[in-house]
Scaffold this motif. Structure first.
Motif, PDB file in Angstrom:
ATOM      1  N   GLN A  88       0.820  -1.215   0.000  1.00 22.12           N
ATOM      2  CA  GLN A  88       0.000   0.000   0.000  1.00 22.12           C
ATOM      3  C   GLN A  88       0.852   1.262   0.000  1.00 22.12           C
ATOM      4  O   GLN A  88       0.418   2.305  -0.468  1.00 22.12           O
ATOM      5  N   GLY A  89       2.052   1.189   0.537  1.00 19.65           N
ATOM      6  CA  GLY A  89       2.950   2.339   0.523  1.00 19.65           C
ATOM      7  C   GLY A  89       2.853   3.182   1.786  1.00 19.65           C
ATOM      8  O   GLY A  89       1.970   2.997   2.618  1.00 19.65           O
ATOM      9  N   PRO A  90       3.777   4.130   1.911  1.00 15.93           N
ATOM     10  CA  PRO A  90       3.900   4.897   3.151  1.00 15.93           C
ATOM     11  C   PRO A  90       2.780   5.908   3.400  1.00 15.93           C
ATOM     12  O   PRO A  90       2.654   6.416   4.500  1.00 15.93           O
ATOM     13  N   HIS A  91       1.973   6.203   2.409  1.00 12.48           N
ATOM     14  CA  HIS A  91       0.906   7.198   2.576  1.00 12.48           C
ATOM     15  C   HIS A  91      -0.486   6.562   2.628  1.00 12.48           C
ATOM     16  O   HIS A  91      -1.486   7.264   2.496  1.00 12.48           O
ATOM     17  N   ALA A  92      -0.534   5.271   2.850  1.00 12.13           N
ATOM     18  CA  ALA A  92      -1.805   4.548   2.795  1.00 12.13           C
ATOM     19  C   ALA A  92      -2.780   4.944   3.902  1.00 12.13           C
ATOM     20  O   ALA A  92      -3.973   4.752   3.755  1.00 12.13           O
ATOM     21  N   ALA A  93      -2.271   5.500   4.989  1.00 11.91           N
ATOM     22  CA  ALA A  93      -3.156   5.880   6.102  1.00 11.91           C
ATOM     23  C   ALA A  93      -3.160   7.389   6.328  1.00 11.91           C
ATOM     24  O   ALA A  93      -3.450   7.852   7.426  1.00 11.91           O
ATOM     25  N   ASP A  94      -2.887   8.152   5.294  1.00 12.01           N
ATOM     26  CA  ASP A  94      -2.838   9.614   5.432  1.00 12.01           C
ATOM     27  C   ASP A  94      -4.178  10.224   5.835  1.00 12.01           C
ATOM     28  O   ASP A  94      -4.224  11.325   6.391  1.00 12.01           O
ATOM     29  N   GLU A  95      -5.266   9.537   5.574  1.00 12.01           N
ATOM     30  CA  GLU A  95      -6.585  10.074   5.909  1.00 12.01           C
ATOM     31  C   GLU A  95      -6.838  10.070   7.418  1.00 12.01           C
ATOM     32  O   GLU A  95      -7.560  10.938   7.927  1.00 12.01           O
TER      33      GLU A  95
END
Length: 137
Positions: free
Chosen positions: A59-66
């Protein structure tokens, strides 16, 4: 350097996005070179299954930015939560990273309607609702 100082802010943003993508590809390559025992130990240390860890990595490092944005909208102090309930926050980040409702969440965050709608699609809603926090409407 601010956007005003840089003559080509869109080019800089594109370069930064590409650099992030390259770093992610390198991270994936390094992880794939691990043996199964090492990978399973890391998953165990993080208290997730090896399959879940593999998916989180993809998913990558920004997958939980929300999540931090939603917590802020709801009046939940992320730093306080990290201090008082670090495992809860880690689990919420994992759930957010794996979420299939990113478009709806992003749209609600952009529209300022997250507080009214997140319970209808956010898999973290039960956890959020169990936290002692004021909900901003």
């Amino acid at each position: 350097m601010t956007a005003q100082e840089h003559p080509f802010p869109r080019v800089e943003a594109l370069i930064n996005t590409f650099a992030d993508w390259l770093r992610h590809r390198q991270d994936l390559s390094e992880i794939r070179q691990m043996d199964t025992t090492q990978f399973d130990k890391i998953a165990n240390d993080l208290r997730v299954s090896p399959n879940a860890l593999d998916e989180l990595i993809r998913q990558g490092p920004h997958a939980a930015d929300e999540l931090p944005k939603l917590l802020k909208v709801l009046g939940i102090d992320e730093a306080d939560l990290a201090r008082t309930e670090p495992m809860v926050l880690r689990d919420m980040e994992r759930v957010c990273a794996m979420c299939a409702s990113k478009r709806q969440c992003d749209r609600d965050l952009a529209d300022g309607t997250s507080a009214e709608h997140y319970e209808g699609y956010c898999l973290n809603a039960p956890t959020i609702d169990s936290l002692d926090h004021p909900v901003k409407q």
